[in-house]
Design a protein around this motif. Structure first.
Motif, mmCIF file in Angstrom:
data_model
loop_
_atom_site.group_PDB
_atom_site.id
_atom_site.type_symbol
_atom_site.label_atom_id
_atom_site.label_comp_id
_atom_site.label_asym_id
_atom_site.label_seq_id
_atom_site.Cartn_x
_atom_site.Cartn_y
_atom_site.Cartn_z
ATOM 1 N N ASN A 1 -16.513 42.034 -21.864
ATOM 2 C CA ASN A 1 -16.866 40.730 -21.323
ATOM 3 C C ASN A 1 -17.675 39.911 -22.331
ATOM 4 N N PHE A 2 -17.388 40.087 -23.622
ATOM 5 C CA PHE A 2 -18.038 39.381 -24.732
ATOM 6 C C PHE A 2 -19.540 39.660 -24.807
ATOM 7 N N ASP B 1 -16.296 31.082 -21.109
ATOM 8 C CA ASP B 1 -16.943 31.937 -20.110
ATOM 9 C C ASP B 1 -16.217 33.271 -19.937
ATOM 10 N N GLY B 2 -15.315 33.577 -20.862
ATOM 11 C CA GLY B 2 -14.603 34.842 -20.801
ATOM 12 C C GLY B 2 -13.421 34.820 -19.850
ATOM 13 N N TYR B 3 -12.882 35.998 -19.562
ATOM 14 C CA TYR B 3 -11.739 36.120 -18.654
ATOM 15 C C TYR B 3 -11.847 37.457 -17.934
ATOM 16 N N THR B 4 -11.455 37.460 -16.658
ATOM 17 C CA THR B 4 -11.659 38.612 -15.785
ATOM 18 C C THR B 4 -10.327 39.215 -15.374
ATOM 19 N N ILE B 5 -10.186 40.510 -15.583
ATOM 20 C CA ILE B 5 -8.953 41.213 -15.233
ATOM 21 C C ILE B 5 -8.806 41.263 -13.715
ATOM 22 N N GLU B 6 -7.617 40.959 -13.234
ATOM 23 C CA GLU B 6 -7.349 41.036 -11.800
ATOM 24 C C GLU B 6 -7.295 42.496 -11.347
ATOM 25 N N SER B 7 -7.453 42.706 -10.054
ATOM 26 C CA SER B 7 -7.225 44.029 -9.470
ATOM 27 C C SER B 7 -6.079 43.912 -8.474
ATOM 28 N N TYR B 8 -5.560 45.042 -8.037
ATOM 29 C CA TYR B 8 -4.502 45.019 -7.040
ATOM 30 C C TYR B 8 -5.072 44.641 -5.667
ATOM 31 N N ILE B 9 -4.185 44.341 -4.721
ATOM 32 C CA ILE B 9 -4.596 43.895 -3.389
ATOM 33 C C ILE B 9 -5.525 44.905 -2.721
ATOM 34 N N ASP B 10 -5.267 46.208 -2.962
ATOM 35 C CA ASP B 10 -6.084 47.241 -2.317
ATOM 36 C C ASP B 10 -7.393 47.509 -3.067
ATOM 37 N N GLY B 11 -7.643 46.752 -4.129
ATOM 38 C CA GLY B 11 -8.887 46.899 -4.873
ATOM 39 C C GLY B 11 -8.814 47.839 -6.056
#
Length: 437
Positions: free
Chosen positions: A375-376, A295-305
């Motif tokens: 995202n493939f 199902d792919g993988y999603t890059i995180e973001s910082y706490i402030d978005g």
């Protein structure tokens, strides 16, 4: 010039064993010059750069015996120092950047060391000032023949310990200075020392030979000089750069892979940095298990978005050798990431080849690239390309294994400099890759 042909788009599956660490092996092998006694080293990777250094040691008169795959004995009890001023050495040394680290041991033990300007990856300026300034601090005289591009340091009365603050936390520079200081008179303190696991390994090996080094693992090393060093046995750690390469490969190709015997405690923030790209990896004993990311993988973001930035830094920061892997892996993630390569201004130039394959990358300047992941939803396209250096080469190979169609990579000797029998090992887990000489 050899070539890889890769039929991409196939998931892989199985176990893969990382080789011994290239960057550690180059340091450890130079350290055998510090003693006339026998030194046994195991888990040495069978790769071009390491084999070149072993040949240089042999030409210098080191007695080398192969016990079994990856394990050798070395004895430096009858060295031919005239080799250092020969035309042969000028050719041999210039072809390998790691050859610079023979200077510290030779200077410490024999009062002189010479090296032609060494080669290596073309990834930007890689100055040697830290090495030679350290030797000068210890009392050596320095000379440089600009016409012949040949460096020399001499200390006929021996070296004397001192305090020094390095202008950069150079790994090879720290290693070279440490190897010189262990036989110097008195105490040496090195502040802003590199503290990578491979440098720690060198210090532990030297201590087992009779050196007196404290502060190992920190950025301040204290070294009490000794008169002589003895033999020892030492095992090289698994290669963290190869381990990171396999993590990126597994995610990009949606493959289920187990990386065996990784020495987890020496990986630092590498696993968590890959997790920032959304990659799932599990610790199973001393192995890393990566499930198929169907199902792919999603890059995180910082706490402030704000969107993620991944940058290199001296250890325990993220190693610069893995930024190329992070960049190519991000091309199929969901989300955006800024890759900031602070140390080398030419290392991101290979991104033009990924753009040709359909990756969405904005090269902001020589040090920064923004990656917008597919995202493939759009597979990379096969193409023909040339490997510019070791880490870019493995990144292009990962891209080719995930791409649709058959890709060709020329100049794979660059990949062979850092990865042992990579095509055989990839075929063992299902990759469709052919080497053409």
């Amino acid at each position: 010039m050899a070539t890889f042909q890769i039929e991409g788009g196939h998931p892989l599956k199985g176990d893969i064993q990382p080789q011994g660490a290239k960057n550690e092996a180059l340091q450890i092998l130079c350290a055998v010059l510090l003693t006339p006694e026998k030194v046994t080293i195991s888990n040495i990777p069978d790769i071009r750069d390491v084999n070149k250094l072993i040949q240089i040691l042999s030409n210098l008169g080191v007695k080398i015996q192969k016990i079994k795959k990856g394990e050798f004995t070395f004895q430096s009890d009858d060295l031919q120092l005239d080799y250092l001023e020969s035309e042969q050495f000028k050719t041999d040394g210039a072809g390998l950047r790691g050859s610079i680290m023979i200077v510290g041991p030779l200077l410490a033990r024999f009062g002189k060391g010479y090296i032609p300007r060494p080669g290596g990856d073309k990834i930007g300026r890689r100055r040697l000032d830290t090495h030679f300034q350290g030797f000068i601090n210890l009392g050596a005289n320095f000379r440089y023949n600009r016409e012949e591009r040949f460096y020399g340091v001499e200390a006929p009365k021996g070296l004397t310990g001192t305090y020094m603050l390095l202008d950069e936390a150079s790994v090879t520079g720290t290693a070279n200075i440490v190897m010189a200081a262990v036989l110097a008179k008195g105490k040496t303190t090195i502040y802003n020392a590199a503290c990578e696991p491979y440098l720690q390994q060198l210090c532990k090996m030297l201590n087992s030979m009779g050196a007196k080094i404290t502060g190992v693992g920190s950025n301040m090393l204290h070294i009490e000089g000794v008169k002589t060093l003895g033999g020892c046995k030492h095992r090289v750690l698994p290669d963290m750069i190869e381990i990171g390469s396999w993590i990126g490969l597994a995610a990009m190709t949606k493959s289920e892979i187990t990386i065996k015997d990784v020495s987890w405690d020496d990986l630092g923030i590498i696993p968590n940095t890959f997790r920032k790209l959304g990659i799932t990896l599990e610790r199973r004993g001393d192995d890393i298990y990566i499930p198929a990311h169907k199902d792919g993988y999603t890059i995180e973001s910082y706490i402030d978005g704000s969107f993620m930035t991944i940058a290199d830094a001296p250890w325990p920061g993220f190693t610069p050798d893995l930024l190329s892997i992070m960049l190519v892996t991000a091309t199929q993630a969901k989300g955006e990431v800024m890759i900031h390569q602070k140390m080398f201004e030419s290392r991101l130039f290979f991104t033009d080849k990924l753009i040709d394959m359909g990756a969405k990358i904005i090269l902001c300047d020589p040090h920064r690239a923004t990656v917008i992941g597919h995202n493939f939803k759009s597979q990379l396209k096969a193409t023909t390309m040339t490997s510019p250096d070791i880490r870019a080469g493995i990144s292009l190979l990962i891209a080719a294994l995930s791409a649709k169609g058959t890709s060709t990579i020329h100049n794979i000797e660059q990949i062979d400099r850092g990865y042992e029998n990579i095509d055989d090992r990839l075929r063992a887990i299902g990759a469709k890759i052919v080497r053409i000489d």
